[in-house]
Design a protein around this motif. Structure first.
Motif, mmCIF file in Angstrom:
data_model
loop_
_atom_site.group_PDB
_atom_site.id
_atom_site.type_symbol
_atom_site.label_atom_id
_atom_site.label_comp_id
_atom_site.label_asym_id
_atom_site.label_seq_id
_atom_site.Cartn_x
_atom_site.Cartn_y
_atom_site.Cartn_z
ATOM 1 N N PHE A 270 -5.746 8.440 5.232
ATOM 2 C CA PHE A 270 -5.271 8.099 3.711
ATOM 3 C C PHE A 270 -3.770 8.642 3.977
ATOM 4 O O PHE A 270 -3.479 9.086 4.007
ATOM 5 N N SER A 271 -2.569 7.602 3.769
ATOM 6 C CA SER A 271 -1.729 8.139 3.942
ATOM 7 C C SER A 271 -0.575 7.450 3.316
ATOM 8 O O SER A 271 -0.837 6.235 3.000
ATOM 9 N N LEU A 272 -0.164 8.273 2.030
ATOM 10 C CA LEU A 272 0.613 7.324 1.011
ATOM 11 C C LEU A 272 1.929 8.226 1.332
ATOM 12 O O LEU A 272 1.948 8.972 0.588
ATOM 13 N N ASP A 273 2.831 7.561 1.501
ATOM 14 C CA ASP A 273 4.318 8.253 1.293
ATOM 15 C C ASP A 273 5.154 7.350 0.889
ATOM 16 O O ASP A 273 4.751 6.746 0.028
ATOM 17 N N ASN A 274 6.506 7.519 0.787
ATOM 18 C CA ASN A 274 7.557 7.037 0.167
ATOM 19 C C ASN A 274 8.012 5.523 0.229
ATOM 20 O O ASN A 274 8.589 4.797 -0.930
#
Length: 142
Positions: A58-62
């Motif tokens: 899981f990856s959540l960036d801008n």
């Protein structure tokens, strides 16, 4: 100012997980560059279970959200630009937020996107069986 959507998504995700609920994401599957299992898309939208137990990497960036998950037993990498996120909510109680059309970065897409107003417009979850709820508790955050 930078867009507040990534910050709100991270905050709501953390809040939902910290309260031992299951975070679900409503995504506009027609948004450019979205990669989701098309067989589960209904009315241009898909609901994704993004709980830590349901996804890996899981990856959540801008700019984007991505993860690996199984859909119908088949592994898939999911990619969602944050502009495609319509809502995030807890499956158990409907608490969360809906993002309005004004929040989308791409003005050309505003005419084609419709915010989720209630769970009646939310497609069934591909990972878990949907539960019937009595009304939504989603709030619009600007």
């Amino acid at each position: 100012m930078t867009p507040n959507r990534p910050y709100l998504l991270r905050a709501f995700f953390d809040w939902i997980v910290d309260n031992e609920c299951t975070p679900h994401l409503v995504v506009n599957a027609d948004y450019p560059e979205v990669q989701v299992p098309t067989q589960f898309v209904q009315d241009g939208q898909i609901v994704l279970n993004i709980s830590p137990s349901a996804v890996t990497a899981f990856s959540l960036d801008n700019e984007q959200l991505s993860f690996n998950a199984r859909f119908g037993g088949q592994p898939m990498q999911v990619y969602v630009p944050l502009g495609a996120v319509l809502a995030i909510y807890a499956r158990e109680n409907g608490e969360g937020t809906v993002f309005t059309q004004e929040a989308f970065d791409d003005a050309e897409l505003e005419d084609t996107l419709e915010p989720v107003e209630s769970e009646e417009t939310v497609s069934p979850d591909p990972v878990e069986k949907p539960e019937k709820k009595k009304g939504s508790h989603l709030r619009v955050v600007k």
